[in-house]
Design a protein around this motif. Structure first.
Motif, PDB file in Angstrom:
ATOM      1  N   TYR A  30      48.054  48.860  30.971  1.00 34.38           N
ATOM      2  CA  TYR A  30      47.088  48.956  30.026  1.00 34.38           C
ATOM      3  C   TYR A  30      46.118  47.925  29.543  1.00 34.38           C
ATOM      4  CZ  TYR A  30      49.221  53.687  29.046  1.00 34.38           C
ATOM      5  OH  TYR A  30      49.906  54.719  29.329  1.00 34.38           O
ATOM      6  N   GLU A  31      46.850  46.797  29.599  1.00 35.02           N
ATOM      7  CA  GLU A  31      45.971  45.651  29.364  1.00 35.02           C
ATOM      8  C   GLU A  31      45.021  45.436  30.570  1.00 35.02           C
ATOM      9  OE1 GLU A  31      48.885  42.484  28.658  1.00 35.02           O
ATOM     10  OE2 GLU A  31      49.246  43.171  26.743  1.00 35.02           O
ATOM     11  N   GLU A  32      45.394  45.421  31.841  1.00 43.18           N
ATOM     12  CA  GLU A  32      44.789  45.245  32.681  1.00 43.18           C
ATOM     13  C   GLU A  32      43.519  46.426  32.912  1.00 43.18           C
ATOM     14  OE1 GLU A  32      43.424  43.473  36.206  1.00 43.18           O
ATOM     15  OE2 GLU A  32      45.034  42.941  34.811  1.00 43.18           O
ATOM     16  N   ASP A  33      43.717  47.611  32.475  1.00 41.52           N
ATOM     17  CA  ASP A  33      42.890  48.590  32.361  1.00 41.52           C
ATOM     18  C   ASP A  33      41.784  48.226  31.252  1.00 41.52           C
ATOM     19  OD1 ASP A  33      44.187  50.135  34.426  1.00 41.52           O
ATOM     20  OD2 ASP A  33      45.309  51.494  33.065  1.00 41.52           O
ATOM     21  N   LYS A  34      42.220  47.739  30.322  1.00 41.56           N
ATOM     22  CA  LYS A  34      41.520  47.360  29.001  1.00 41.56           C
ATOM     23  C   LYS A  34      40.561  46.235  29.525  1.00 41.56           C
ATOM     24  CE  LYS A  34      41.721  45.742  24.399  1.00 41.56           C
ATOM     25  NZ  LYS A  34      42.661  45.028  23.346  1.00 41.56           N
ATOM     26  N   ARG A  35      41.309  45.405  30.100  1.00 42.58           N
ATOM     27  CA  ARG A  35      40.260  44.199  30.902  1.00 42.58           C
ATOM     28  C   ARG A  35      39.282  44.691  31.682  1.00 42.58           C
ATOM     29  NH1 ARG A  35      45.369  41.387  30.770  1.00 42.58           N
ATOM     30  NH2 ARG A  35      45.635  41.700  32.957  1.00 42.58           N
ATOM     31  N   ASN A  36      39.679  45.626  32.484  1.00 49.35           N
ATOM     32  CA  ASN A  36      38.655  46.061  33.587  1.00 49.35           C
ATOM     33  C   ASN A  36      37.655  46.956  32.822  1.00 49.35           C
ATOM     34  OD1 ASN A  36      40.197  45.189  35.656  1.00 49.35           O
ATOM     35  ND2 ASN A  36      41.442  46.910  35.725  1.00 49.35           N
ATOM     36  N   LEU A  37      37.942  47.652  32.046  1.00 45.14           N
ATOM     37  CA  LEU A  37      36.939  48.568  31.113  1.00 45.14           C
ATOM     38  C   LEU A  37      35.965  47.398  30.236  1.00 45.14           C
ATOM     39  CD1 LEU A  37      39.130  51.540  29.774  1.00 45.14           C
ATOM     40  CD2 LEU A  37      37.514  51.463  31.658  1.00 45.14           C
ATOM     41  N   GLN A  38      36.590  46.580  29.892  1.00 44.46           N
ATOM     42  CA  GLN A  38      35.846  45.621  29.166  1.00 44.46           C
ATOM     43  C   GLN A  38      34.751  45.115  29.706  1.00 44.46           C
ATOM     44  OE1 GLN A  38      38.589  43.050  27.159  1.00 44.46           O
ATOM     45  NE2 GLN A  38      38.726  44.507  25.193  1.00 44.46           N
TER      46      GLN A  38
ATOM     47  N   GLU B  68      33.729  46.253  32.702  1.00 44.50           N
ATOM     48  CA  GLU B  68      32.800  47.356  33.102  1.00 44.50           C
ATOM     49  C   GLU B  68      31.677  47.487  32.118  1.00 44.50           C
ATOM     50  OE1 GLU B  68      32.804  51.938  34.697  1.00 44.50           O
ATOM     51  OE2 GLU B  68      34.568  50.828  34.255  1.00 44.50           O
ATOM     52  N   LEU B  69      32.252  47.617  30.734  1.00 48.84           N
ATOM     53  CA  LEU B  69      31.345  47.886  29.595  1.00 48.84           C
ATOM     54  C   LEU B  69      30.201  46.350  29.426  1.00 48.84           C
ATOM     55  CD1 LEU B  69      30.585  49.153  27.105  1.00 48.84           C
ATOM     56  CD2 LEU B  69      32.141  47.957  25.682  1.00 48.84           C
TER      57      LEU B  69
ATOM     58  N   SER C 248      26.535  46.905  30.095  1.00 44.43           N
ATOM     59  CA  SER C 248      25.436  46.517  28.731  1.00 44.43           C
ATOM     60  C   SER C 248      24.672  45.448  29.207  1.00 44.43           C
ATOM     61  CB  SER C 248      26.497  45.739  27.551  1.00 44.43           C
ATOM     62  OG  SER C 248      27.521  46.586  27.109  1.00 44.43           O
ATOM     63  N   GLN C 249      25.019  44.407  30.037  1.00 43.84           N
ATOM     64  CA  GLN C 249      24.021  43.489  30.848  1.00 43.84           C
ATOM     65  C   GLN C 249      22.863  44.323  31.426  1.00 43.84           C
ATOM     66  OE1 GLN C 249      26.383  40.756  32.881  1.00 43.84           O
ATOM     67  NE2 GLN C 249      27.278  39.887  31.076  1.00 43.84           N
ATOM     68  N   LYS C 250      23.368  45.592  32.236  1.00 42.58           N
ATOM     69  CA  LYS C 250      22.424  46.215  33.008  1.00 42.58           C
ATOM     70  C   LYS C 250      21.635  46.750  32.138  1.00 42.58           C
ATOM     71  CE  LYS C 250      22.245  49.637  36.503  1.00 42.58           C
ATOM     72  NZ  LYS C 250      23.129  50.695  37.500  1.00 42.58           N
TER      73      LYS C 250
END
Length: 845
Positions: free
Chosen positions: A578-586, A588-589, A593-595
């Protein structure tokens, strides 16, 4: 000489449950520093815990923080602990199990120069674990040893019993051979190791079966570069072409125990003889000088002690000739070579190859321990790679079979060995979680205990008690009669015999009294013993119940602990995922956001650029208008530019344009044609009607202006012109149609280029026979707005189409807004549509 007191024979014990297991006992011993000013990275916290901290200036790899780690063991021995204390705690229980017929394994583990060989062998005046184990064995079984060659080892890791005659012949044959005899007890010891075996305390085992005979066999091997060599092998000396030692092969016996085929096994009868055999092999062991250790072991050494024991026969005189009653137990003392780093030892050539093989075998040992731990903790069935190394393959039966395993971790606390000590302590702490099956007790032979004592009681030198008793009686006088008148000899003889008779009676009475008193004492003793036995049995039953309940509770708690540990591990893995997914989603977010920020920035730049372009274009057009003499572009004044020639050429169509509602050129599609043809003409141009009409004056016509409520003003210059007096309605009705004779429907839709297109659909109103009104559509006028540059634009935003509206054709909206039933589809090739307006009926959608 017989023992001072006889032991009560042991009762037969039940066999140990084969599922019961004991963990591997791991002990830690800390070597003292060579110099007092050396920096230490290890300290003893208590008798079970050590603390390892990085030395000054050492960089921790992960986060650069100063971290201290603690490791727990069964017991920790500090720098001041003597060899005797270490032996009493670690090795003495293994020797006691060896005498009881159980196997044991003791090995030392650590980095090079940590004191492993000193712990195992010792130093002059301070013997290590090996000489103390030998001393304890011979101190315990010394009086009960069998004669030499009574026990004979076979080539398949078994043992046989020979008779006294066969053993005598074997001894005579060995004495006749021209080979050096095994060292005898009277031979002077080698001064190199004489002080090592001078053990002052004389340790002994508590329980030794006196009705058994024992035989001790020793062997000494080394594992060098993953090959097994016999250190006791007598190779023929050849000065011209010396032969290298031959490596040995591992095999498995019928009991699934591993052994070395062709290995020399010497029968020894004393501690001195056994240690002399060990020292003989020790001199052949491979050692070398490195930068970290002056005498660094380049191989793993294994000293094996085998103890064979067999019961005496019923007479207590000879060994029982039954192979099933022979017990062979084994104790392996292993001195592992130390792990080392070549960048520190500066090893080259053979030393480098030796270091690689040592590290590889120790890594295989670590892998086997890890797989065993994983299989036991999580119930997996992974294959343990014992065969990857000769070291692990030799001791496979200890981990997969039964026995007791003990490990001594030797640690050098100097700061230079911090990295190596860290890995060693981690592995040692993990080894404690591996469990080994508890050995079962050997079965009893079923003979009466105390056979040896009874046999010794009837020895000839001990049968003089009767002679002493007869010597205590008064002597008999001479019975020879020399004279017929001798009246003194017979009375003296009678008197002596009477005295002996009286003494005999007194002794008999005293003996009877003693027998009676002894019987009474025995009865009292038996009754007290019986009552104590009953009491003890009751207590034992209670204790057994308590122990059984506690064991059951302990097993339940252990299972619960294992389950919780497994769940915790699963939760940790899940949390990691879950932490890895959270890091990946963060991530990606953040990227999105930069895009979006980049897109917004691009949009703002594009808007600014377009505004600049619009301003530039407006300025350009204004300049062109000024140069062309056109003014008033921004105040709403227009220039009407009409060419002198008609464009395009008018094409007559079958429609009447005298009633056109647009005061400007329009494009009128014919209701009888599939394609609309443009026809531009000024409003004053007359057009002849192509179809007869009713004789009505133009001023007398009345119109019904049907303009829906959703009509959108276009804001164009050209606007439709509706005749005055027209009746404007939002929906047609019978009353409105009855008052008018012309019908006009304003319809708006989106053209293909996205602009709003306004259509004026015109028709004539007729009366029908039924008294109603009918509308005949005659023509359509269209107003479109286009860009002169050809680009699509929209003059005003169109209203969104209401939900549910179809896109079949433009006439669909007309039919819906008229709310009448159309008999024929308007605008088709079949002609104009006719409709009858009577009572309006609502159609279901």
């Amino acid at each position: 000489s017989p023992p001072s007191r006889a032991r009560t024979p042991r009762r037969p014990r039940k066999g140990t449950n084969p599922t019961m297991k004991d963990p591997v006992g791991v002990y830690c011993r800390v070597r003292p520093l060579c110099r007092g000013d050396q920096e230490s990275c290890l300290e003893v916290v208590n008798h079970t815990t050590v603390q390892l901290h990085p030395p000054d200036g050492h960089r921790v790899v992960r986060n650069g923080e100063y971290r201290e780690t603690q490791y727990s063991f069964k017991e920790v021995f500090g720098t001041l602990v003597a060899q005797k204390e270490l032996f009493d705690v670690v090795a003495k229980p293994l020797v006691e199990d060896l005498i009881r017929g159980r196997n044991g394994l003791l090995f030392t583990y650590g980095v090079t120069g940590s004191g492993k060989t000193h712990t195992m062998t010792g130093s002059p005046g301070d013997g290590g674990l090996l000489p103390r184990c030998l001393a304890m064995i011979f101190n315990s079984i010394g009086p009960f040893q069998a004669k030499r060659f009574v026990f004979k080892l076979d080539e398949k890791n078994g043992v046989e019993v020979q008779s006294e005659v066969e053993a005598l012949l074997e001894r005579q044959r060995r004495e006749a051979l021209p080979i050096p005899k095994t060292p005898a007890g009277k031979r002077q010891l080698d001064p190199e190791f004489a002080d090592m075996i001078d053990v002052q305390d004389q340790p002994r085992a508590e329980e030794v079966d006196e009705d058994n005979v024992y035989g001790v066999f020793v062997s000494y091997i080394e594992i060098y570069n993953n090959y097994i060599y016999d250190l006791l092998e007598e190779a023929p000396f050849d000065s011209i072409k010396p032969k290298p030692p031959q490596s040995k092969i591992l095999r498995e016996d019928q009991n699934h125990n591993m052994y070395v085929t062709g290995c020399t096994e010497v029968e020894v009868k004393s501690t001195e003889e056994a240690f002399e055999v060990f020292w003989k092999g020790q001199k052949k062991r491979r050692i070398a000088n490195t930068q970290l250790n002056r005498e660094s072991s380049r191989s793993h050494s294994v000293f094996i002690i085998k103890l064979a024991q067999a019961p005496l026969d019923a007479d207590g005189d000879n060994v029982l000739q039954e192979k099933e009653q022979i017990t062979l137990s084994q104790l392996s003392l292993v001195d592992l070579a130390g792990s080392e780093r070549t960048n520190r030892t500066k090893a080259e050539g053979n030393r480098l190859r030796e270091a690689g093989n040592i590290n590889q075998s120790l890594m295989t040992l670590r892998t086997c321990i890890e797989v065993l731990r994983e299989n036991q903790l999580y119930g997996t069935n992974k294959m343990v790679p014992y065969r990857d190394s000769k070291l692990t393959h030799l001791f496979k039966n200890y981990f997969d079979g039964e026995g007791k395993v003990r490990m001594i971790v030797c640690v050098n606390p100097k700061a230079e060995d911090y990295e190596e000590s860290l890995q060693v302590l981690r592995f040692a702490e993990m080894t404690q979680e591996v469990e080994v099956a508890r050995p079962m007790d050997r079965p009893l032979c079923g003979l009466t205990p105390g056979r040896r004592l009874r046999h010794q009681a009837f020895r000839p030198e001990e049968q003089s008690a009767a002679e002493q008793f007869f010597q205590s009686l008064p002597p008999l006088p001479s019975c020879e009669l020399l004279d017929i008148n001798d009246d003194q000899t017979l009375p003296k003889l009678i008197e002596a015999l009477e005295q002996r008779h009286k003494m005999r009676q007194m002794l008999a009475e005293e003996f009877a009294k003693n027998v009676l008193a002894f019987k009474t004492m025995l009865q009292e003793f038996d009754s007290s013993v019986a009552s104590k036995e009953n009491y003890i049995q009751g207590k034992l039953a209670e204790k057994e119940k308590t122990i059984t309940g506690q064991r059951t509770e302990l097993e339940r708690l252990e299972k619960k602990i294992k389950t919780l540990e497994y769940k915790i591990e699963i939760l940790e893995k899940t949390a990691t995922i879950y932490e890895e997914d959270k890091r990946n989603l963060q991530q990606e977010l953040e990227s999105k956001s930069q895009k979006l920020q980049r897109q917004a920035s691009d949009k703002r730049r594009l808007e600014a650029r377009l505004q600049g372009m619009v301003a530039e274009t407006s300025l350009k057009w204004e300049k062109e208008c000024v140069s062309a003499g056109i003014s008033g572009w921004g105040n709403g004044r227009w220039v009407d530019h009409r060419p002198p020639f008609p464009f395009p050429v008018p094409i007559p169509i079958p429609c009447s344009h005298s009633h056109s509602l647009f005061p400007f050129p329009v494009s009128i599609p014919c209701s009888h044609s599939l394609f609309p043809f443009p026809f531009f003409r000024p409003q004053s141009t007359p057009v002849a009607p192509l179809r007869p009409r009713r004789s009505r004056s133009a001023g007398g016509e009345r119109w019904v202006d049907h303009r829906p409520a959703s009509h959108v003003p276009t804001g164009t210059v050209l606007q439709p012109r509706v005749p005055r007096g027209a009746l404007t309605v939002g929906a047609p009705s019978e009353r409105a149609l009855a008052r008018c004779d012309r019908y006009l429907l304003t319809h708006q839709e989106l053209a293909s280029d996205g602009e709003i297109q306004t259509k004026l659909i015109k028709g004539d109103v007729f009366k029908t026979r039924g008294g109603g009104q009918a509308v005949q559509f005659t023509d359509i006028e269209t107003l479109r707005q286009e860009s002169p540059t050809g680009r699509k634009r929209r003059s005003s935003p169109p209203d969104p189409a209401p939900a549910g509206d179809g896109a079949d054709s433009e006439w669909t909206d007309v039919e819906t807004r008229c709310s009448v039933a159309v008999e024929m589809r308007a605008g088709s090739a079949l002609g104009p549509g006719f409709q009858h307006h009577a009572q309006p009926k609502r159609r279901k959608p």
